[in-house]
Design an enzyme around this catalytic site. Structure first.
Site, PDB file in Angstrom:
ATOM      1  N   CYS A  41       0.950 100.162 -31.053  1.00 15.02           N
ATOM      2  CA  CYS A  41      -0.160 100.684 -31.845  1.00 15.02           C
ATOM      3  C   CYS A  41      -1.205  99.589 -32.046  1.00 15.02           C
ATOM      4  CB  CYS A  41       0.327 101.208 -33.188  1.00 15.02           C
ATOM      5  SG  CYS A  41       0.969  99.913 -34.282  1.00 15.02           S
ATOM      6  N   CYS A  44      -0.054  96.476 -33.897  1.00 20.77           N
ATOM      7  CA  CYS A  44       0.694  95.546 -33.028  1.00 20.77           C
ATOM      8  C   CYS A  44      -0.274  94.648 -32.255  1.00 20.77           C
ATOM      9  CB  CYS A  44       1.566  96.317 -32.048  1.00 20.77           C
ATOM     10  SG  CYS A  44       2.787  97.393 -32.811  1.00 20.77           S
ATOM     11  N   ASP A 444     -19.257 110.999 -10.503  1.00 18.23           N
ATOM     12  CA  ASP A 444     -19.535 110.409  -9.196  1.00 18.23           C
ATOM     13  C   ASP A 444     -19.846 111.563  -8.246  1.00 18.23           C
ATOM     14  OD1 ASP A 444     -19.468 108.537  -6.976  1.00 18.23           O
ATOM     15  OD2 ASP A 444     -17.522 109.416  -6.495  1.00 18.23           O
ATOM     16  N   ASP A 625     -13.703 109.042  -8.158  1.00 18.79           N
ATOM     17  CA  ASP A 625     -12.552 108.960  -7.254  1.00 18.79           C
ATOM     18  C   ASP A 625     -12.480 107.684  -6.434  1.00 18.79           C
ATOM     19  OD1 ASP A 625     -14.766 109.576  -5.498  1.00 18.79           O
ATOM     20  OD2 ASP A 625     -13.247 110.116  -3.998  1.00 18.79           O
ATOM     21  N   ASP A 629     -15.704 103.345  -8.564  1.00 17.11           N
ATOM     22  CA  ASP A 629     -15.720 104.032  -9.861  1.00 17.11           C
ATOM     23  C   ASP A 629     -14.724 103.442 -10.852  1.00 17.11           C
ATOM     24  OD1 ASP A 629     -17.565 105.974  -8.902  1.00 17.11           O
ATOM     25  OD2 ASP A 629     -15.915 107.020  -7.921  1.00 17.11           O
TER      26      ASP A 629
END
Length: 730
Positions: A41, A44, A444, A625, A629
């Protein structure tokens, strides 16, 4: 051996790019890395970073929650061993990071471990409940005591195994002088067992072994659901690093010599064979070839590289051998800088504070104070330690954060199951919460809104003879446009003509003789054809005829035309960013009705664009993709990648689109909003439960067994509400 005599067999780029270790490669100066597998979390993250920054010699420390690692910039005399000890002193496990361990998914093994512990707790709880039924039915004296001792014999080893994660984390927190959610959980389990043993020893009527086991089972169920949501997460930075070539061929005179990439220096002449990736940034000294830069820029077509042209690390050489003079090596290459950019972006996004973290921030100290006050109050009031301990145990059990722990993972799992049926794989436990907050969608183009595979658009304009000749030339080349021509010929059932002296001219095209006439297929400028630079095309020439222009187009992905209007109707701003040419990007934007678009955008520019939107208060959903990117995918508030994307892009994304149809993206946004609504409802259920149940426990009206039953009922209610996310209601 001269350059022209070098072997030109095409090797698999994936094999060329595989990571490798070399014994003689010197180590580079690099930041230290530690594995911190027990963090889970925002608190932490803050604790680990503060502990490391307090260590002399540490200049910077950044925790990546997804990878469960911390990267440290420290002085040269600081070792990973002493930093690991510093982290352990703050209450977390820490180990020097083994490079080979980067290929393993720790979350998968953790999920299996939790599932096994949950199964043991569940099996033991069922058996103890069967014994408890006999006691509830009226068993007395020696018979009752026997059932209690048998229950103890089942419960103690079962809890010693199943409850280990809670006790370990609680002990680590207490040693570091802090509290976490596992401290009240461990106290509740320990008090329930201790009270039950006490009652059994004194031949009391009630024992609560089943309560301790049921409590453990539900808590493990919540942890397992969370681990399951995380199990698909992988690091994009690791995938990008895997694309770096481990060895290279350096020209020494006229002979190439294979050396580790770590030994390359700026100015070296490096041979890049067909099919392999460039290991360095540099300038072409000799040779001509086409290179595939789609992974770096999103550009649809391969680009011609000849003497004097620049080459970037990660480009795939397609046709002829190239000799490249290195201008940047190792950590200075464009590919390595992109990996560093992604790692920073991933770390920043991992700081997202989930609804569960926000709700649990003050929970642990509140529970401890309430239980302690109950114990002291009843001890003073009754003077009976046994009564006070029973009530304190009941308070801890009834306030145990089972419902709180299940509120998010139960909804996430239900929503993930629904979306998986629609073709979307949720990889990150907080992805749905972040997706529901998205107000801007950045796409994209190539491979995302479009198929990324060129299609021949004017095949039917060719004569039968031209089709046969073009098919013969196209079959001899691996160029994407040639492959598109070959595919069109196969689909039309066209047989290729017999060709003599067939050969490929690197960077230009193929040529041969058919029926005694010279024929060529390749770049329009090579054949003297006048075609605009921004048009996706090739040319065919036979003898002295006029060149025939072959036109290509990149088809839209299924569902793209309906997705954009749906997003705009939902109030989302849609932006198109692409590394492709302006004409291609404009055509797609116009076809989809996207008014805001940019072309020729480099990877770091994409990431910077997304980061700027985020800094301006926008919540960005990035859909992409390619390797170009990954920085933007990691920097975005939430991200989606198609399953056909590169490994690095899929790793950088929070959600993977399994099919080719884009329409499920709109459904994902709708489901995410409903899931967030259910999570908030679950928190309200847990709050109302505590408002009603806690006073009863404090007043002594609930035994630990009743408290466990109430806790189980609240957990089941939360789980049942979570299942509503899979329905059609809002």
């Amino acid at each position: 051996m001269t350059l022209a005599e070098q072997p030109s067999a095409v090797a698999c780029p994936g094999c060329i790019a595989a990571p490798g270790q070399t014994e003689d490669a010197p180590l580079r100066n690099a930041s230290l890395a530690l594995s911190v597998p027990t963090i889970h979390c925002q608190a932490c993250i803050a604790t680990v970073e503060q502990a490391l920054l307090a260590h002399p010699g540490v200049r910077h420390a950044r925790v990546n929650l997804t990878r469960k690692q911390v990267t440290i910039d420290a002085a040269a005399d600081v070792t990973a061993v002493e930093l690991a000890e510093t982290v352990r002193a703050s209450g977390f496990d820490a180990w020097e990071l083994d490079p080979d361990a980067l290929q393993e998914t720790r979350t998968g093994s953790m999920g299996r471990d939790l599932l096994m512990r949950m199964a043991v707790a569940g099996f033991a709880a069922m058996n103890v409940m069967l014994l408890s039924v006999a006691v509830w039915s009226g068993a007395t004296d020696a018979t009752r005591d026997m059932f209690h001792w048998i229950s103890a014999a089942i419960t103690l080893p079962a809890l010693a195994f199943s409850a280990q994660p809670f006790f370990r984390n609680a002990w680590g927190a207490l040693r570091a002088g802090r509290l976490n959610m596992d401290v009240p959980i461990s106290l509740a389990i320990a008090l329930a067992v201790a009270t039950s043993l006490w009652e059994t020893w004194l031949s009391g009527e009630h024992a609560y072994f089943d309560a301790a086991l049921t409590l453990t089972f539900f808590l493990l169920a919540g942890r397992w659901l969370e681990a399951r949501a995380r199990s698909a997460a992988r690091s994009a930075a690791e995938e990008l690093t895997a694309l770096e070539v481990p060895r290279a061929w350096v020209m020494q005179g006229q002979e190439p010599v294979e050396v580790p990439v770590s030994r390359l220096n700026a100015g070296d002449a490096v041979l890049v064979r067909p099919g392999s990736r460039a290991p360095v940034d540099g300038i072409v000294l000799e040779g001509a070839s086409e290179t595939d830069r789609s992974a770096l820029t999103g550009e649809t077509l391969p680009e011609l590289r000849q003497s004097g042209d620049a080459v970037s690390a990660g480009e795939v050489n397609l046709t002829g051998p190239l000799v490249v003079q290195a201008t940047a090596v190792g950590a200075e290459t464009s590919l390595h800088r992109l990996a560093a950019l992604v790692a920073v972006a991933e770390s920043g996004r991992s700081r997202y504070t989930s609804l569960a973290d926000k709700a649990a921030k003050l929970y642990a100290p509140g529970v401890h104070i309430l239980a302690a006050l109950s114990f002291l109050g009843w001890l003073v009031w009754s003077g009976d330690m046994r009564v006070a301990a029973n009530i304190a145990a009941a308070v801890l059990i009834i306030t145990c954060p089972c419902a709180l722990g299940l509120a998010v993972p139960a909804v996430t799992t239900a929503a993930s199951g629904r979306l998986f049926g629609r073709g979307l794989l949720i990889k990150n436990s907080t992805a749905l919460e972040r997706l529901a907050e998205a107000d801007t969608v950045v796409f994209d183009k190539t491979g995302t809104l479009t198929s990324g595979q060129p299609k021949l658009s004017n095949w039917h304009d060719l004569t039968a003879d031209q089709k046969s000749a073009v098919a013969a030339l196209a079959q001899a080349s691996s160029h994407p446009l040639s492959q598109a021509v070959a595919a069109a010929a196969r689909d039309a059932g066209v047989f290729a003509s017999e060709a003599d002296n067939l050969r490929e001219i690197p960077g230009y095209g193929t040529e041969a003789e058919i029926a005694g006439q010279p024929v060529r297929l390749g770049r329009p400028e090579w054949l003297g054809a006048d075609v605009p630079d921004d048009q996706l095309s090739a040319a065919f020439l036979r003898g002295t005829d006029k060149p025939v222009i072959l036109s290509f187009w990149d088809a839209l992905r299924p569902g793209a035309d309906s997705l954009v209007p749906q997003l705009e109707a939902a109030g989302k701003e849609v932006i198109l960013l692409s590394g492709d040419r302006a004409a291609s990007v404009r055509a797609v934007a116009n076809a989809l009705g996207i008014t805001e678009w940019q072309a020729g955008v480099l990877p770091d520019q994409k990431a910077a664009f997304v980061q700027k939107l985020q800094e301006n208060g926008r919540k960005v959903l990035m859909v992409g993709d390619g390797l170009n990117d990954t920085g933007a995918l990691a920097a975005a508030h939430v991200s989606i990648s198609p399953a056909q994307a590169l490994d690095a892009a899929r790793a950088a994304s929070d959600i993977v689109l399994l099919g080719r149809d884009l329409s499920p993206v709109a459904d994902a946004l709708d489901t995410a909003c409903r899931a967030t609504k259910r999570i908030r409802e679950n928190f309200r259920i847990a709050t109302v439960y505590n408002i009603v149940a806690v006073p009863l426990a404090v007043a002594g009206l609930a035994t630990p067994l009743i408290a466990a039953l109430a806790m189980s009922l609240s957990s089941l209610t939360v789980s049942a509400n979570a299942l509503r996310v899979a329905g059609t209601g809002k």
